[in-house]
Scaffold this active site. Sequence first.
Site, short mmCIF file in Angstrom:
data_model
loop_
_atom_site.label_atom_id
_atom_site.label_comp_id
_atom_site.label_asym_id
_atom_site.label_seq_id
_atom_site.Cartn_x
_atom_site.Cartn_y
_atom_site.Cartn_z
N GLU A 73 3.91 10.49 -8.54
CA GLU A 73 4.79 9.46 -7.97
C GLU A 73 4.46 8.05 -8.38
OE1 GLU A 73 3.84 10.85 -4.18
OE2 GLU A 73 5.15 12.57 -4.37
N SER A 84 -0.31 -6.06 -5.12
CA SER A 84 1.08 -6.48 -4.95
C SER A 84 1.51 -6.36 -3.50
CB SER A 84 1.99 -5.65 -5.85
OG SER A 84 1.64 -5.88 -7.19
#
Lengths: 379, 342
Positions: free
Chosen positions: A242, A159
């Site tokens: 995270e 991405s």
Amino acid sequence: MDYRDTAQEAAFRAELRAWFGQNIPPGWRDVIEDPAGRTEFRKQWHRTLHKAGYVAMSWPVEYGGRGLSPIFDAILGEETARADAPPLPGNVNFLGRAMWTHGTEEQKKRFLPMLLTGDAVWCQGFSEPEAGSDIAGLRTRAVLEGDEWVVNGQKMWTSGAHAADWCLLLVRTDPDKPKHKGISCLLTPMNVPGIEARPIYLANGEPETSEVFFDNVRIPRENMLGHRGGGWSIAMTTLAYERGPGDTGFVPKYQATLRRLEELAAERGRLADPAVRPALATAYIKGEALRLTVLEQLSLRVSGQLAGEEGSIAKLLWADAEQSIQHLAIELLGPDVWLGRAPQRLSAYLSSRPVSVYGGSSQIQKNILAQRVLRMPRA
Amino acid sequence: MLALLTDEQRMLRDVVRGAAAEMGLSSADLAGADRGRGWAELSAIGVPGLRLRGATGAPAASGVEVMIAAEELGSRLVPLPYLGAAILPVELLALAGAPARVVGPLADGSTRASVLLSADLGTFAARPDEGGFGWDCADAGFALGLVPAAAGWTLARYGVTEVEPLEAADLTRTVAGIAVGERLEEYPLDQDGVDRWLALALTAASADIVGAMRGALAGAVDYSKDRVQFGVPVGSFQAVQHMCAEALVRVEGAASTVKYAAWGVDELAVPEALLAARTGKAYASAAARDVLETVMQVYGGIGQTWEHLAHVYLRRAMLSAQVLGDERHQLAEISHARLGGR
């Protein structure tokens, strides 16, 4: 145990609300609609956030962070959604941790500052056409020639690759070793010859991700993060941090979606339908289960107990909540979704499908829970 | 924000866990079991008196401790009436400011009582002067009913004249029709007090369900590691693993909503506390059937037999799911809380 903000957390939240009230660029959604303006806008927003002190709150102070608990990152995510502010820079915490944990002093000095300020945009080159769920089977090769690694291969689902300046790239450096041990991690500049990024259009017609081709790409030897053969553990240990729904600000976005659906159901007179009220209430309790599970895992992180494999529970709750609420949305709108009268709803529905694929498919998450949490035997 | 048990709470969990391991059920054959076994020990640990008010008016322990005890005892199917006949009536009397001579014997375990509920256990008995139904009410010495008053409610205390046990699904708890005599005493109670009690009671029942799901799933997972078919443990098959993983996700989702509700009993404003409790109850009740059916499936044939505990878990959790309103009821209330009368 206290689910309320501490005094410090409450003060931070109030400060954020005031700051967002003054600083959200008007019309930002239109700006990022346009792919041409998107990258520059995101960089600009990153710089703005950084100047205000809202990047890397939980980084250690010595690396330019504020040394606060990850709860402050979660509050930032919540307030971003509440204020309808532009998205936060997505991978700063994850990359930062990888670099300060595994990087050399030189790498830390070189890369951490530009990660903080947003001057460099990063992507992650992990998956490949033949290495999806079985990511340790990746084949992109790096061969040492003199002082350079020469990289050949292809990455998928990278991405943001077209807009990235750098890539955290997993490559196979030692094909003769067992597959998890032959992988290394290269800090790869995206502007060197031989790298080509092409958009991948997802089911909603948007170029949401990319594939990247590497053709004899030469990377300086000193750009290896960690040691040769240590790439897998870097990817896994830092991914465990995270990357959950708490870090992506998913929960507040979900809550906003539910509020909109409740309004929509009221406007369209659908609350009289005996099936609709319980469905909306079910969406609410699913959101609460996710919110509270995420908060528990965040609390474990704060107390130094990393929620590792248990993170799969939140991922599965996340996928179920998002896909269920999008089902509810298309049911509330009925034929309009399929007749072109609600294109954003159709797009949102289609965007909910990959949630059970990216970041490890739901089936992989269940394997992880069964084998590593419930300790059931491997086949 | 920090959603972790304190050190003291973890200690309580370990103590109750140890006690539960000793007094829990090992077989569904309850005919010969000594139902009273363990009550003295549970009383000594202080479980019946967790919500007794001290000199300052604060409860001895928070809703979180009640959740911890209910989960641990539920996970071992402990067949003692610590919730329905002790913690819940203590809480109701305490909220109504009843004197120590009434609450004290309940809290120290020397007396038991029951709150009078409707025939489906979904709400309070409408006309408690005529009796009602008790959940988890073994050996209740007196009964409590809520009567509408000019301002709020009156909590009436009655002697029990007759108890008619139902053949309810749960084999570990007594559910009974309760006939009562004259009102012995009356205490005023406002709507906030009733709602606070509901928040605790819903949370306690939900924690019981979470405990039952945890205990049952742990047993099924252990079994799948030992049971060999086709030359391998059945727990090595992905179909079995995914069923168990899905069950784990439901259990943990339920546990997180119930933990928040348990904290909220004492810490949130009344409407939020009640919404949190209804959320936990709806989630846990919905999960109960799926998770416990999975457990029975993982055990295969043996899990379908009377002697096996799998159905005892299912029975207990499904009855707890009915107490003060099942999933459907809670979803309707949640919908009302969020959307009002629209």
